[in-house]
Structure formats: structure tokens, C-alpha cells
Design a protein around this motif. Sequence first.
Motif, PDB file in Angstrom:
ATOM      1  N   UNK A  33       3.714  -6.834  -5.640  1.00 44.78           N
ATOM      2  CA  UNK A  33       2.636  -5.874  -5.395  1.00 44.78           C
ATOM      3  C   UNK A  33       3.182  -4.465  -5.224  1.00 44.78           C
ATOM      4  N   UNK A  34       4.308  -4.335  -4.529  1.00 41.32           N
ATOM      5  CA  UNK A  34       4.890  -3.003  -4.309  1.00 41.32           C
ATOM      6  C   UNK A  34       5.319  -2.373  -5.627  1.00 41.32           C
ATOM      7  N   UNK A  35       5.914  -3.173  -6.508  1.00 39.85           N
ATOM      8  CA  UNK A  35       6.346  -2.634  -7.798  1.00 39.85           C
ATOM      9  C   UNK A  35       5.152  -2.292  -8.681  1.00 39.85           C
ATOM     10  N   UNK A  36       4.080  -3.087  -8.599  1.00 34.99           N
ATOM     11  CA  UNK A  36       2.867  -2.776  -9.367  1.00 34.99           C
ATOM     12  C   UNK A  36       2.287  -1.448  -8.892  1.00 34.99           C
ATOM     13  N   UNK A  37       2.231  -1.265  -7.569  1.00 34.50           N
ATOM     14  CA  UNK A  37       1.701  -0.005  -7.039  1.00 34.50           C
ATOM     15  C   UNK A  37       2.568   1.168  -7.494  1.00 34.50           C
ATOM     16  N   UNK A  38       3.880   0.987  -7.492  1.00 31.69           N
ATOM     17  CA  UNK A  38       4.782   2.053  -7.933  1.00 31.69           C
ATOM     18  C   UNK A  38       4.582   2.403  -9.396  1.00 31.69           C
ATOM     19  N   UNK A  39       4.455   1.393 -10.246  1.00 33.26           N
ATOM     20  CA  UNK A  39       4.254   1.640 -11.668  1.00 33.26           C
ATOM     21  C   UNK A  39       2.901   2.305 -11.924  1.00 33.26           C
ATOM     22  N   UNK A  40       1.877   1.865 -11.209  1.00 37.82           N
ATOM     23  CA  UNK A  40       0.554   2.462 -11.375  1.00 37.82           C
ATOM     24  C   UNK A  40       0.574   3.932 -10.960  1.00 37.82           C
ATOM     25  N   UNK A  41       1.259   4.224  -9.862  1.00 36.43           N
ATOM     26  CA  UNK A  41       1.352   5.602  -9.402  1.00 36.43           C
ATOM     27  C   UNK A  41       2.079   6.498 -10.384  1.00 36.43           C
ATOM     28  N   UNK A  42       3.164   5.985 -10.952  1.00 35.90           N
ATOM     29  CA  UNK A  42       3.927   6.779 -11.918  1.00 35.90           C
ATOM     30  C   UNK A  42       3.151   6.984 -13.217  1.00 35.90           C
ATOM     31  N   UNK A  43       2.409   5.958 -13.631  1.00 39.12           N
ATOM     32  CA  UNK A  43       1.590   6.095 -14.841  1.00 39.12           C
ATOM     33  C   UNK A  43       0.507   7.141 -14.634  1.00 39.12           C
ATOM     34  N   UNK A  44      -0.109   7.133 -13.442  1.00 36.36           N
ATOM     35  CA  UNK A  44      -1.152   8.112 -13.136  1.00 36.36           C
ATOM     36  C   UNK A  44      -0.591   9.525 -13.102  1.00 36.36           C
TER      37      UNK A  44
END
Length: 239
Positions: A33-44
Motif C-alpha cells: 500500500x505504501x508503494x502504491x501511494x508513492x507511485x500514485x503521488x509521483x504520477x500525479x
Amino acid sequence: MCAGLVAAATSLTGCSSGEDPDAGTNGVGKLSAAKIQGKAGRAAEAASAVRLSGTVVSKNHTYTLDMRLKGEGGTGSVTSKGQTFQLLRIGEELYLKAGSEFWTHDSGKTDGKPGQADETAAAKLDGKYVKVPEGDPAYQQLSGFTDKDKLLDGMLTLHGELAKGDRGTTGRLRSIKITGDEGAGGTLSVSLEGKPYPLRLERGGHAGTLKLTDWNKDFPLQEPGTDEMVDYGKQLPTS
């Protein structure tokens, strides 16, 4: 014995033919979950533009937003306390457009009714873009609604222990949910197709729900014409 062999073979076939939930996706569903949140934040952060719509509850006030945002500014509408106004920011220049009732609302009259002078002034502002001076107290608050990076940084952070939730669809896209404190700290749906963009946010503490769409879809930002705009100089008229 034959029956047992058939049952065993059927069982093995069933296991081997089970569908991979991440087949055909961008693979983020396999991550923590932490890595998904990180990737989503960077994509945004890397996206050139986004449309943000829904509700935000802050300091006991509910705001309904429909904003299109990109690096150099944003445009759209905000509704609060029954009043809707348009915002437009190009670089550091911020403009607000609203109907006359916006400018006479809470005008400071003890009986709650605007005076003739208030109504006359408000009529001149009806449907006009009013330039918001950078030194006006309203500038920081209003410009925040048009700032892509600041708005997303503040909203996309989940609070508490992160966990992966269910896979499903958000709009037309396959997505996976991540939660903070089992949803009490917010729930974020992240795309499993293409780049892992955030698609929907349920803010913790019943503080609103937002949709994030039109990633990387550009839109025009055009300064109002002189006949569409009023410049009050250093301070907005009292609303």
C-alpha cells in the motif's frame, strides 16, 4: 481409483487456470500500500493537468469544487454557503467572478440586508472578473484552489496505517483501493491501467469525496478582456 485421479486432475487444472488479478494491468496491485501511494503521488506530480471535482469539508465548511488545474494555473468553480463563484489563475494573476448576490452576501448590515450603495456596487461586479490583489487576505485561500501541486499534496496523503483494499473499477478504469486506518484515515482508488493515477479520494473523517479525471488533458487559460474585468487595486471589496 479412476474417480480419484479424475478429481485430482480437475483440481490441478482449476488451480492452474485461475485468473491473475494483475494480468493486463500496470502491476501496481502487486505492490504494498505504501508503494502504491508513492507511485500514485509521483504520477500525479508529473502529470501536466488534471480535473478535480467533488466536495471538501474544512473547518466546518463544505466546498464543492470543479477545477481544472495545471502547472501555470487553473480555472473552475467553487460553491460554499450556497454561493458559487468562478476562479481563474494565470501565473500569479488571480481573478474571481461571481453574481451580484455574492458581493452583497454577509455585507455587514445588522438586519442582514444590503443597503442601496452595496447593491449598486454589487451590480457593477455582476458577472465580471475581479482581480484579486496578492496582498488581499483572500488571495492565499482562493489561489490554493487553483494550485495543482499544493492541492494534490494536501489531499492525497492518507493518514494512519496503510493497507490494500479491494480491486474494482473507478469510472471505466480498473483500480485498486488503499486505505489509511481501515478507511478512517482516507481511501484512495488508484488506476491499474496505464499510469497509476489517483482516481477517487474519500477523505478521512467524512471530510469529502473527490474525483480526479482528465489527467494530462490540456485546457486553455486566457486572461479576461478589459471589458470583462474590474481591478480594485490593493484590496477586494468587502463581500
